[in-house]
Design a protein around this motif. Structure first.
Motif, PDB file in Angstrom:
ATOM      1  N   ILE A 172       1.377  -1.293  -0.002  1.00 22.00           N
ATOM      2  CA  ILE A 172       0.254  -0.041  -0.318  1.00 22.00           C
ATOM      3  C   ILE A 172       0.663   1.059   0.410  1.00 22.00           C
ATOM      4  O   ILE A 172       0.633   2.429  -0.627  1.00 22.00           O
ATOM      5  CB  ILE A 172      -0.745  -0.144   1.171  1.00 22.00           C
ATOM      6  N   SER A 173       2.070   1.443   0.880  1.00 20.03           N
ATOM      7  CA  SER A 173       2.905   2.434   0.552  1.00 20.03           C
ATOM      8  C   SER A 173       3.357   2.597  -0.477  1.00 20.03           C
ATOM      9  O   SER A 173       4.010   3.985  -1.309  1.00 20.03           O
ATOM     10  CB  SER A 173       4.197   2.193   1.952  1.00 20.03           C
ATOM     11  N   PHE A 174       4.163   1.549  -1.534  1.00 21.65           N
ATOM     12  CA  PHE A 174       4.725   1.795  -2.579  1.00 21.65           C
ATOM     13  C   PHE A 174       3.053   2.477  -3.918  1.00 21.65           C
ATOM     14  O   PHE A 174       4.090   3.086  -4.065  1.00 21.65           O
ATOM     15  CB  PHE A 174       5.027   0.857  -2.841  1.00 21.65           C
ATOM     16  N   MET A 190       8.095   4.644   4.658  1.00 17.44           N
ATOM     17  CA  MET A 190       7.435   3.105   5.153  1.00 17.44           C
ATOM     18  C   MET A 190       7.816   2.676   4.772  1.00 17.44           C
ATOM     19  O   MET A 190       7.575   1.140   4.855  1.00 17.44           O
ATOM     20  CB  MET A 190       5.888   4.296   5.053  1.00 17.44           C
ATOM     21  N   ALA A 191       7.621   1.974   3.373  1.00 13.86           N
ATOM     22  CA  ALA A 191       8.132   1.001   2.007  1.00 13.86           C
ATOM     23  C   ALA A 191       9.204   0.535   2.573  1.00 13.86           C
ATOM     24  O   ALA A 191       9.584  -0.896   3.121  1.00 13.86           O
ATOM     25  CB  ALA A 191       7.531   1.380   0.717  1.00 13.86           C
ATOM     26  N   ILE A 197       4.691   2.850 -15.065  1.00 19.58           N
ATOM     27  CA  ILE A 197       4.803   1.279 -15.169  1.00 19.58           C
ATOM     28  C   ILE A 197       5.115   1.430 -13.780  1.00 19.58           C
ATOM     29  O   ILE A 197       4.874  -0.310 -13.436  1.00 19.58           O
ATOM     30  CB  ILE A 197       5.789   1.229 -16.173  1.00 19.58           C
ATOM     31  N   THR A 198       6.036   1.708 -13.380  1.00 21.28           N
ATOM     32  CA  THR A 198       6.625   1.628 -11.670  1.00 21.28           C
ATOM     33  C   THR A 198       5.012   0.941 -11.087  1.00 21.28           C
ATOM     34  O   THR A 198       5.000   0.165 -10.243  1.00 21.28           O
ATOM     35  CB  THR A 198       7.561   2.254 -11.266  1.00 21.28           C
ATOM     36  N   LEU A 199       3.828   2.236 -10.798  1.00 25.61           N
ATOM     37  CA  LEU A 199       2.864   2.221 -10.018  1.00 25.61           C
ATOM     38  C   LEU A 199       2.384  -0.109 -10.956  1.00 25.61           C
ATOM     39  O   LEU A 199       1.715  -0.189  -9.220  1.00 25.61           O
ATOM     40  CB  LEU A 199       1.993   3.242 -10.705  1.00 25.61           C
ATOM     41  N   ALA A 200       2.177   0.054 -12.521  1.00 22.93           N
ATOM     42  CA  ALA A 200       1.106  -1.376 -11.926  1.00 22.93           C
ATOM     43  C   ALA A 200       2.369  -2.181 -11.586  1.00 22.93           C
ATOM     44  O   ALA A 200       1.525  -2.973 -11.143  1.00 22.93           O
ATOM     45  CB  ALA A 200       1.731  -1.269 -14.019  1.00 22.93           C
ATOM     46  N   SER A 201       3.942  -2.573 -11.105  1.00 18.35           N
ATOM     47  CA  SER A 201       4.872  -3.466 -10.485  1.00 18.35           C
ATOM     48  C   SER A 201       4.337  -3.418  -9.569  1.00 18.35           C
ATOM     49  O   SER A 201       3.975  -4.334  -9.144  1.00 18.35           O
ATOM     50  CB  SER A 201       6.010  -2.914 -10.976  1.00 18.35           C
ATOM     51  N   VAL A 202       4.605  -1.838  -8.832  1.00 20.57           N
ATOM     52  CA  VAL A 202       4.168  -2.634  -7.665  1.00 20.57           C
ATOM     53  C   VAL A 202       2.980  -2.601  -6.944  1.00 20.57           C
ATOM     54  O   VAL A 202       2.342  -3.093  -5.789  1.00 20.57           O
ATOM     55  CB  VAL A 202       4.468  -1.073  -6.393  1.00 20.57           C
TER      56      VAL A 202
END
Length: 493
Positions: free
Chosen positions: A88-90, A115-116, A175-180
């Motif tokens: 969730i933090s990511f 936090m992550a 792309i990073t958002l999709a990965s996390v």
């Protein structure tokens, strides 16, 4: 008990698969090497000074504030909820990074990223709560390898998309958002552990029969089972940090665990060998994290992203590869680490200092890249050796405790560096001067361990010389005694 162990042994593949998928996706962040160009570019339009002195320090502060409570809560809540919190933090971090604007919003990005980072301890701790001891080494290898692979793939992918496909930094972050987000979905499928390392211990006998019980009692009375002269058998039989607290009343159980953990820390650090390895760990990790946090700012200063080609992703990929190679070759190094370990710490810390001085004095971006590659490879080599030296002398629970405390001390030192050197409320030094400070910092570390290693080697040589002299004296005395006996016998004849 046997059935429970057999069941865990047979079901290790599913959680391992999910853990590896989770580790791959949460490390698969192609936008990370390009964070500074993104923040200083047209998407966020922030100045280098604001990024360096007002935004990046928030990560250090939030990480320090959250690390210790998260370490305890992670064990108490049995890991999975903390993995969900990390996911969730990511997600929040990259949502803010994509759609929020302004210094305050980017400070919130750094807070949630802190936090992550603080919750990352749950990833490796989870392994030991659901996997039988027979598979610890294999599963740990899988999980660590997959994160290195993911980091390398992410850096290469990011560089290729930027250099060849002309993909914007905004879309890299998407792309990073999709990965996390995929990592978070994977964490939902992880089974909930029934035990943890400190607060929830199940399937562990409280009393050991016969001689084992006597061995455990001796190990609990003092620091002997932390010291380097103890064998692996005593480490395995020694009581875990919570066994003495298990007999307490339920309402006092948590307090008893904390008291026992504090005693364990005191006992472990009473070993001089572990103390000095831990000292280097804390000092070097603080400097390493500080360099990692601000190296992109230096690169952007040497070769501004708005007017120069950016190769941050390629450099990070090569650095990760070199780090994995140096970590791998440690197992083939046949060295007496008790005698020459601190000399190695001093020499490679000096090389780290030299690479940071190079990054300070040069104006060539390629020299900066080379200095960073040398710096990261040397640190990874030494941290692998330090990890092995500490882990080889401790039980798993005590290693986890010492690992957490060493990182906490490192973060405290890093926070002091940030407040004094970086923060606008402190000195607020420019990025080039900062790397002069970091180089001097590693030079001091090198000096400490070189001086100590020279003293150890001289002392060892003197001890060997004295021992050899004593042996020769005894041999001479024995020879003279034999001659006197022979002479006496001949005189009587």
């Amino acid at each position: 008990m046997d059935c429970w162990k057999q069941e865990r042994s047979n079901t290790w593949t599913f959680p391992t698969l999910i853990l590896c998928l989770y580790g791959f996706f949460f490390m698969m962040k192609p936008s990370e090497p390009f964070l500074t160009p993104y923040l200083t570019g047209p998407d966020k339009n922030l100045t280098i000074l604001k990024v360096t002195n007002q935004i990046f320090p928030v990560w250090t502060y939030s990480y320090l504030a959250l690390l210790f409570p998260v370490f305890l809560i992670t064990d108490y809540m049995r890991y999975k909820p903390i993995l969900l919190l990390q996911g969730i933090s990511f997600i929040i971090t990259w949502l803010l990074l994509l759609f929020a604007q302004g210094v305050l919003a980017m400070q919130m990005v750094e807070f949630f990223y802190g936090m992550a980072t603080a919750t990352e301890v749950a990833y490796y701790a989870y392994i030991y709560s659901v996997i039988s001891t027979d598979h610890y080494q294999r599963v740990t290898s899988y999980c660590r390898s997959i994160t290195l692979v993911a980091a390398t793939v992410a850096a290469v992918l990011g560089q290729l998309l930027v250099s060849l496909a002309d993909v914007s930094y905004f879309h890299l972050n998407a792309i990073t958002l999709a990965s996390v987000s995929l990592a978070f979905v994977c964490s939902l499928f992880l089974p909930m552990p029934q035990k943890s390392m400190f607060f929830h211990r199940k399937g562990v006998s409280q009393t050991l029969p016969g001689p084992d019980k006597a061995v455990a009692a001796v190990g609990a009375d003092g620091p002997s089972n932390c010291r380097e002269d103890e064998g692996s058998v005593s480490a395995e039989r020694a009581p875990t940090p919570t066994q003495q607290a298990d007999d307490a009343k339920p309402q006092n159980h948590a307090f008893g665990v904390l008291v026992q953990l504090s005693k364990d820390l005191r006992d472990c650090y009473s070993s001089r060998k572990l103390l000095y390895w831990s000292l280097w760990w804390a000092l070097a990790t603080a400097g390493f994290n500080q360099v990692l946090n601000y190296v992109q700012v230096l690169w952007d200063f040497r070769a501004p992203s708005h007017s120069s080609a950016v190769y941050n992703g390629a450099v990070e990929a090569i650095a990760t590869f070199l780090s994995s190679v140096t970590s791998f070759i440690v197992q083939y190094m046949k060295i007496n680490w008790d005698l020459f370990g601190e000399l190695a710490l001093g020499i490679f810390s000096a090389i780290d200092a030299g690479s940071l001085f190079l990054m300070h004095f040069t104006t060539n971006i390629w020299a900066c890249y080379a200095g960073y590659l040398i710096f990261k490879a040397c640190y990874m080599l030494l941290i692998t050796i330090a990890t092995f030296q500490i882990a080889a002398n401790l039980s798993m629970e005590r290693y986890a405790l010492m690992f957490g405390f060493n990182n906490f001390v490192a973060l405290a030192i890093q926070t002091i560096l940030t407040v004094v050197v970086v923060d606008s409320k402190g000195l607020g030094l420019n990025i080039v001067t900062q790397f002069l400070i970091y180089g001097s910092y590693f030079a001091v570390i090198a000096g400490i361990f070189l001086i100590r290693s020279i003293c150890m080697l001289v002392s060892s040589k003197c001890e060997r010389k004295i021992a050899r002299s004593c042996k020769e004296h005894l041999n001479r005395a024995e020879h003279e005694s034999k001659e006197q006996i022979v002479t006496g016998s001949m005189t009587r004849l």
